[in-house]
Scaffold this motif. Structure first.
Motif, PDB file in Angstrom:
ATOM      1  N   LEU A  45      11.586  -0.909 -48.309  1.00 27.42           N
ATOM      2  CA  LEU A  45      12.432   0.082 -47.826  1.00 27.42           C
ATOM      3  C   LEU A  45      11.744   1.380 -47.338  1.00 27.42           C
ATOM      4  O   LEU A  45      11.901   1.985 -46.389  1.00 27.42           O
ATOM      5  N   ASN A  46      10.956   1.918 -48.350  1.00 26.48           N
ATOM      6  CA  ASN A  46      10.078   3.361 -48.075  1.00 26.48           C
ATOM      7  C   ASN A  46       9.209   2.717 -46.785  1.00 26.48           C
ATOM      8  O   ASN A  46       9.073   3.712 -45.763  1.00 26.48           O
ATOM      9  N   VAL A  47       8.556   1.790 -46.645  1.00 25.57           N
ATOM     10  CA  VAL A  47       7.739   1.400 -45.652  1.00 25.57           C
ATOM     11  C   VAL A  47       8.620   1.360 -44.199  1.00 25.57           C
ATOM     12  O   VAL A  47       8.170   1.989 -43.226  1.00 25.57           O
ATOM     13  N   ALA A  48       9.862   0.797 -44.170  1.00 27.15           N
ATOM     14  CA  ALA A  48      10.573   0.654 -43.368  1.00 27.15           C
ATOM     15  C   ALA A  48      10.935   2.085 -42.686  1.00 27.15           C
ATOM     16  O   ALA A  48      11.195   2.349 -41.370  1.00 27.15           O
ATOM     17  N   LYS A  49      11.400   3.059 -43.564  1.00 28.71           N
ATOM     18  CA  LYS A  49      11.819   4.315 -43.105  1.00 28.71           C
ATOM     19  C   LYS A  49      10.457   5.173 -42.491  1.00 28.71           C
ATOM     20  O   LYS A  49      10.604   5.758 -41.619  1.00 28.71           O
ATOM     21  N   GLU A  50       9.204   4.825 -43.274  1.00 29.42           N
ATOM     22  CA  GLU A  50       8.015   5.429 -42.585  1.00 29.42           C
ATOM     23  C   GLU A  50       7.608   5.202 -41.270  1.00 29.42           C
ATOM     24  O   GLU A  50       7.465   5.893 -40.443  1.00 29.42           O
ATOM     25  N   ARG A  51       7.719   3.911 -40.980  1.00 28.09           N
ATOM     26  CA  ARG A  51       7.635   3.447 -39.613  1.00 28.09           C
ATOM     27  C   ARG A  51       8.842   3.460 -38.786  1.00 28.09           C
ATOM     28  O   ARG A  51       8.636   3.257 -37.513  1.00 28.09           O
ATOM     29  N   LYS A  52       9.975   3.965 -39.338  1.00 23.52           N
ATOM     30  CA  LYS A  52      11.391   4.019 -38.319  1.00 23.52           C
ATOM     31  C   LYS A  52      11.649   2.461 -37.914  1.00 23.52           C
ATOM     32  O   LYS A  52      11.971   2.441 -36.850  1.00 23.52           O
ATOM     33  N   GLU A  53      11.513   1.617 -38.802  1.00 20.85           N
ATOM     34  CA  GLU A  53      11.818   0.142 -38.369  1.00 20.85           C
ATOM     35  C   GLU A  53      13.207  -0.040 -39.317  1.00 20.85           C
ATOM     36  O   GLU A  53      13.583   0.403 -40.200  1.00 20.85           O
ATOM     37  N   GLU A  54      13.724  -1.162 -38.598  1.00 25.46           N
ATOM     38  CA  GLU A  54      14.969  -1.613 -39.411  1.00 25.46           C
ATOM     39  C   GLU A  54      14.938  -2.203 -40.601  1.00 25.46           C
ATOM     40  O   GLU A  54      15.747  -2.066 -41.357  1.00 25.46           O
ATOM     41  N   LEU A  55      13.964  -3.036 -40.845  1.00 23.08           N
ATOM     42  CA  LEU A  55      13.908  -4.077 -41.772  1.00 23.08           C
ATOM     43  C   LEU A  55      12.512  -4.505 -42.261  1.00 23.08           C
ATOM     44  O   LEU A  55      11.730  -4.622 -41.186  1.00 23.08           O
ATOM     45  N   VAL A  56      11.983  -4.331 -43.375  1.00 26.76           N
ATOM     46  CA  VAL A  56      10.524  -4.581 -43.878  1.00 26.76           C
ATOM     47  C   VAL A  56      10.749  -5.774 -44.980  1.00 26.76           C
ATOM     48  O   VAL A  56      11.865  -5.455 -45.939  1.00 26.76           O
ATOM     49  N   ILE A  57      10.295  -6.683 -45.089  1.00 27.25           N
ATOM     50  CA  ILE A  57      10.360  -7.797 -46.083  1.00 27.25           C
ATOM     51  C   ILE A  57       9.017  -7.896 -46.887  1.00 27.25           C
ATOM     52  O   ILE A  57       7.923  -8.049 -46.083  1.00 27.25           O
ATOM     53  N   PHE A  58       9.159  -8.075 -48.144  1.00 25.39           N
ATOM     54  CA  PHE A  58       7.943  -8.409 -48.854  1.00 25.39           C
ATOM     55  C   PHE A  58       8.134  -9.676 -49.566  1.00 25.39           C
ATOM     56  O   PHE A  58       9.369  -9.992 -49.953  1.00 25.39           O
ATOM     57  N   ASP A  59       7.193 -10.326 -50.043  1.00 27.42           N
ATOM     58  CA  ASP A  59       7.068 -11.490 -50.928  1.00 27.42           C
ATOM     59  C   ASP A  59       6.840 -10.947 -52.361  1.00 27.42           C
ATOM     60  O   ASP A  59       6.782  -9.770 -52.672  1.00 27.42           O
ATOM     61  N   LYS A  60       6.973 -11.873 -53.442  1.00 29.40           N
ATOM     62  CA  LYS A  60       6.859 -11.549 -54.769  1.00 29.40           C
ATOM     63  C   LYS A  60       5.622 -10.839 -55.201  1.00 29.40           C
ATOM     64  O   LYS A  60       5.544 -10.042 -56.183  1.00 29.40           O
ATOM     65  N   GLU A  61       4.542 -10.653 -54.402  1.00 26.58           N
ATOM     66  CA  GLU A  61       3.424  -9.925 -54.625  1.00 26.58           C
ATOM     67  C   GLU A  61       3.507  -8.531 -54.020  1.00 26.58           C
ATOM     68  O   GLU A  61       2.357  -7.877 -54.463  1.00 26.58           O
ATOM     69  N   GLY A  62       4.336  -8.449 -53.245  1.00 22.43           N
ATOM     70  CA  GLY A  62       4.590  -6.907 -52.441  1.00 22.43           C
ATOM     71  C   GLY A  62       3.669  -7.133 -51.225  1.00 22.43           C
ATOM     72  O   GLY A  62       3.399  -6.137 -50.716  1.00 22.43           O
ATOM     73  N   THR A  63       3.476  -8.123 -50.702  1.00 23.35           N
ATOM     74  CA  THR A  63       2.855  -8.657 -49.480  1.00 23.35           C
ATOM     75  C   THR A  63       3.807  -8.442 -48.448  1.00 23.35           C
ATOM     76  O   THR A  63       4.796  -9.343 -48.520  1.00 23.35           O
ATOM     77  N   GLU A  64       3.529  -7.852 -47.221  1.00 18.47           N
ATOM     78  CA  GLU A  64       4.476  -7.830 -46.254  1.00 18.47           C
ATOM     79  C   GLU A  64       4.635  -9.054 -45.543  1.00 18.47           C
ATOM     80  O   GLU A  64       3.711  -9.742 -45.289  1.00 18.47           O
ATOM     81  N   ILE A  65       5.909  -9.635 -45.090  1.00 18.95           N
ATOM     82  CA  ILE A  65       6.070 -11.137 -44.460  1.00 18.95           C
ATOM     83  C   ILE A  65       6.473 -10.535 -43.037  1.00 18.95           C
ATOM     84  O   ILE A  65       7.637  -9.596 -42.704  1.00 18.95           O
ATOM     85  N   GLN A  66       5.852 -10.862 -42.137  1.00 16.12           N
ATOM     86  CA  GLN A  66       6.023 -10.623 -40.615  1.00 16.12           C
ATOM     87  C   GLN A  66       7.043 -11.574 -40.226  1.00 16.12           C
ATOM     88  O   GLN A  66       7.013 -12.735 -40.536  1.00 16.12           O
ATOM     89  N   TRP A  67       8.270 -11.157 -39.764  1.00 13.82           N
ATOM     90  CA  TRP A  67       9.499 -11.756 -39.711  1.00 13.82           C
ATOM     91  C   TRP A  67       9.951 -11.679 -38.047  1.00 13.82           C
ATOM     92  O   TRP A  67      10.595 -12.671 -37.412  1.00 13.82           O
ATOM     93  N   LYS A  68       9.262 -10.828 -37.169  1.00 10.56           N
ATOM     94  CA  LYS A  68       9.762 -10.877 -35.559  1.00 10.56           C
ATOM     95  C   LYS A  68       8.999 -11.914 -35.166  1.00 10.56           C
ATOM     96  O   LYS A  68       7.716 -12.217 -35.174  1.00 10.56           O
TER      97      LYS A  68
END
Length: 219
Positions: free
Chosen positions: A196-219
């Motif tokens: 959520l904090n990453v999404a706010k910093e980038r002013k994006e709607e949604l950011v998804i992490f996997d169980k290791e905290g690695t961001e998942i590209q979904w677009k």
């Protein structure tokens, strides 16, 4: 004379029995009413213990309890579980521009929109002062954008209004998915908030992490 006394006695007995029956009936109705009020009061007390007053979602302690019930099932059946945090950006500005009551109305509107598109098995809880947790059993990473888009579409289709004016508010979301025995609620809470904090910093709607905290590209 004896017959008249007997008849009079029977009459008195009948009247007394009728009066007793009426009194018993009234007492039974009163008792039933008291029981109903007691049950209603008990329900209200229980709701006060488990629900957030503003949103109607679970308060944090009860959200944790309800979420852990679903997580135990997911571990047993090796299901994926997703935790999403949807947060209202700059809620304090809404409070200052309109009122704290309007800020509460925005929070309630968001919660109702989420509730209307998720399943009864999904668990909603109040997140901090400006957001909502959503625990989604049997929801994998591929389905997170679908759920979030449904929330967005619901808010767009049924916007919040005040005095005939539409009240728009921006949202950000962070989400994480874990699977089976690897699901741990505390880890999910931390990773979802990080996303959520990453999404706010980038002013994006949604950011998804996997169980290791690695961001998942979904677009």
């Amino acid at each position: 004379m004896n017959d008249q006394l007997l008849l009079a006695g029977l009459g008195v007995a009948v009247v007394a029995a009728g009066a007793m029956g009426f009194l018993w009936f009234r007492a039974a109705r009163a008792l039933k009413g008291c029981e109903a009020r007691a049950e209603k009061l008990a329900g209200e007390v229980e709701s006060a213990r488990t629900l957030d007053e503003t949103t109607g979602a679970f308060n944090y302690p009860f959200f944790v309890k309800a979420a852990n019930v679903q997580i135990k099932l997911a571990r047993r059946h090796r299901w994926p579980v997703t935790l999403m945090v949807v947060d209202i950006d700059q809620l304090e500005k809404i409070n200052l521009r309109y009122s704290f009551r309007m800020g509460d109305a925005v929070l309630k509107h968001l919660t109702e929109a989420i509730r209307s598109v998720v399943r009864s098995s999904d668990v909603l809880g109040r997140f901090g002062g400006s957001g909502v947790f959503v625990l989604l059993p049997e929801c994998d990473i591929d389905n997170i954008p679908v759920v979030y888009e449904r929330i967005q579409e619901k808010i767009k289709a049924d916007p919040l209004t005040h005095n005939g004016k539409r009240i728009d508010y921006r949202r950000s979301a962070g989400a994480v998915t874990m699977y089976g025995i690897h699901i741990h609620l505390n880890n999910m809470l931390g990773l979802a908030e990080d996303a959520l904090n990453v999404a706010k910093e980038r002013k994006e709607e949604l950011v998804i992490f996997d169980k290791e905290g690695t961001e998942i590209q979904w677009k």
